[in-house]
Design an enzyme around this catalytic site. Structure first.
Site, PDB file in Angstrom:
ATOM      1  N   ASP A  60      15.782  99.551  31.296  1.00 21.18           N
ATOM      2  CA  ASP A  60      15.421 100.165  32.766  1.00 21.18           C
ATOM      3  C   ASP A  60      16.569 100.336  33.577  1.00 21.18           C
ATOM      4  OD1 ASP A  60      13.766 100.981  34.713  1.00 21.18           O
ATOM      5  OD2 ASP A  60      12.807  98.958  34.824  1.00 21.18           O
ATOM      6  N   ASP A 118      18.462 100.525  41.174  1.00 15.07           N
ATOM      7  CA  ASP A 118      19.058 101.032  42.462  1.00 15.07           C
ATOM      8  C   ASP A 118      20.304 100.518  42.917  1.00 15.07           C
ATOM      9  OD1 ASP A 118      16.784 103.009  42.842  1.00 15.07           O
ATOM     10  OD2 ASP A 118      15.689 101.092  42.987  1.00 15.07           O
ATOM     11  N   LYS A 147      25.946 102.860  41.062  1.00 16.42           N
ATOM     12  CA  LYS A 147      24.838 101.656  41.440  1.00 16.42           C
ATOM     13  C   LYS A 147      25.664 100.393  41.484  1.00 16.42           C
ATOM     14  CE  LYS A 147      21.544 104.590  41.104  1.00 16.42           C
ATOM     15  NZ  LYS A 147      20.468 104.749  39.829  1.00 16.42           N
ATOM     16  N   LYS A 163      15.535  96.981  42.817  1.00 10.20           N
ATOM     17  CA  LYS A 163      14.778  98.097  41.985  1.00 10.20           C
ATOM     18  C   LYS A 163      13.674  98.237  42.890  1.00 10.20           C
ATOM     19  CE  LYS A 163      13.784  97.678  37.656  1.00 10.20           C
ATOM     20  NZ  LYS A 163      14.176  99.128  37.901  1.00 10.20           N
ATOM     21  N   GLY A 164      12.976  99.406  42.336  1.00  9.73           N
ATOM     22  CA  GLY A 164      11.736 100.110  43.284  1.00  9.73           C
ATOM     23  C   GLY A 164      11.716 101.140  43.795  1.00  9.73           C
ATOM     24  N   THR A 167      17.137 107.688  34.952  1.00  4.65           N
ATOM     25  CA  THR A 167      18.131 107.115  33.804  1.00  4.65           C
ATOM     26  C   THR A 167      17.315 106.363  32.885  1.00  4.65           C
ATOM     27  OG1 THR A 167      19.652 106.159  35.777  1.00  4.65           O
ATOM     28  CG2 THR A 167      20.074 105.519  33.607  1.00  4.65           C
ATOM     29  N   GLU A 223       7.582  97.164  36.443  1.00  2.00           N
ATOM     30  CA  GLU A 223       8.722  96.934  36.007  1.00  2.00           C
ATOM     31  C   GLU A 223       9.066  95.247  35.828  1.00  2.00           C
ATOM     32  OE1 GLU A 223      11.120 100.670  37.325  1.00  2.00           O
ATOM     33  OE2 GLU A 223      11.069  99.103  38.668  1.00  2.00           O
TER      34      GLU A 223
HETATM   35  C1  5RP Z   1      11.928 102.701  39.798  1.00  3.97           C
HETATM   36  C2  5RP Z   1      13.181 102.144  39.580  1.00  3.97           C
HETATM   37  C3  5RP Z   1      14.296 102.912  38.976  1.00  3.97           C
HETATM   38  O1  5RP Z   1      14.759 101.945  37.947  1.00  3.97           O
HETATM   39  C4  5RP Z   1      15.545 102.942  40.024  1.00  3.97           C
HETATM   40  O2  5RP Z   1      14.948 103.591  41.244  1.00  3.97           O
HETATM   41  C5  5RP Z   1      16.634 103.768  39.462  1.00  3.97           C
HETATM   42  O3  5RP Z   1      16.101 105.079  39.460  1.00  3.97           O
HETATM   43  P1  5RP Z   1      17.224 106.099  38.804  1.00  3.97           P
HETATM   44  O4  5RP Z   1      17.410 105.892  37.442  1.00  3.97           O
HETATM   45  O5  5RP Z   1      16.191 107.562  38.910  1.00  3.97           O
HETATM   46  O6  5RP Z   1      18.223 106.423  39.591  1.00  3.97           O
HETATM   47  O7  5RP Z   1      13.458 100.914  39.906  1.00  3.97           O
HETATM   48  O8  5RP Z   1      11.142 101.755  40.402  1.00  3.97           O
END
Ligand code: 5RP
Length: 228
Positions: free
Chosen positions: A81, A84, A121, A94-95, A32, A103
């Site tokens: 940012d 999850d 989400k 997150k992570g 994202t 982050e």
């Molecule tokens: C990375 C994160 C990401 O922002 C989280 O995993 C979301 O990822 P995506 O946008 O691919 O669904 O925390 O450490």
């Protein structure tokens, strides 16, 4: 493009419109955040960016954005940012992309942080997504047992799992390891965050509490804005 990707893209593009010429901008990590970075670069503004991972720094640089180290710019105006999970009050997990430490460092150094995500989400209770916990490699199995003890104090009975990709432990940009704790439901996120943070060997956890100022959620009907 899948519906989920379209929602991620819409959220990223909406967030890019929040950026003004001359800003210092924190760039998140993940699919994202990558939509945000692409949309931001396309605007052609005069910006200085601070990336939350090497992968994002590489993407931003390849698109012509100027990337500086955290602490080598004036304060960050806005960080955008992904997440999850997005729970009540914009409490986040997150992570998932193993970038949680950088982050959190960037988010905490930002005047304003905006989380962008697809609609799936958003959750009523955090914890279905396994909570990422970054630990130092030395003695990590002992640290994992201590994390397990802390979780049991919160009536979460599970052993965190070392994150492995292609048969090898995942290393973060800082060289640390990630354990994922499938909590199920995190009823007391602030207390759990404090307890995890107090453990020697734990570098950081993926609970982002009281950090997001706004959420832009891509949905089937457009982008929805949420405040804490
Ligand atoms: C990375 C994160 C990401 O922002 C989280 O995993 C979301 O990822 P995506 O946008 O691919 O669904 O925390 O450490």
């Amino acid at each position: 493009m899948s519906d989920v990707d379209a929602q991620k893209r819409a959220a990223g593009e909406a967030a890019a419109q929040l950026v003004e010429d001359g800003m210092v901008v924190g760039l998140g990590t993940g699919s994202t955040a990558a939509w945000f970075v692409r949309a931001l670069a396309a605007r052609g503004l005069n910006l200085t960016c601070v990336a939350t991972s090497q992968a994002t720094a590489d993407l931003a640089t390849s698109l012509g954005l100027t990337v500086a180290e955290l602490g080598e710019t004036r304060p960050i105006d806005l960080t955008v940012d992904g997440a999850d999970e997005i729970g009540p009050g914009l409490a986040l997990i997150k992570g998932g992309g193993a970038a949680l430490l950088r982050e959190k460092l960037v988010w905490e150094a930002s005047h304003r942080s905006v989380v962008i995500a697809d609609a799936a989400k958003q959750v009523a209770v955090l914890g279905k997504f396994p909570l990422p916990i970054e630990v130092v490699a030395f003695g990590h199995k002992t640290t994992a047992l201590r994390i397990c003890d802390v979780l049991s104090e919160f009536e979460i009975a599970m052993m965190p799992r070392l994150r492995v990709t292609d048969g090898a432990p995942v290393r973060t940009d800082g060289g640390n390891l990630i354990y994922d704790a499938a909590c199920g439901a995190i009823v007391e996120p602030a207390a759990l965050a404090a307890a995890l943070k107090s453990l020697t060997g734990v570098v950081e956890h993926g609970l982002f509490l009281d950090l997001a100022d706004q959420a832009l959620i891509g949905t089937a009907n457009g982008v929805t804005t949420l405040e804490p």
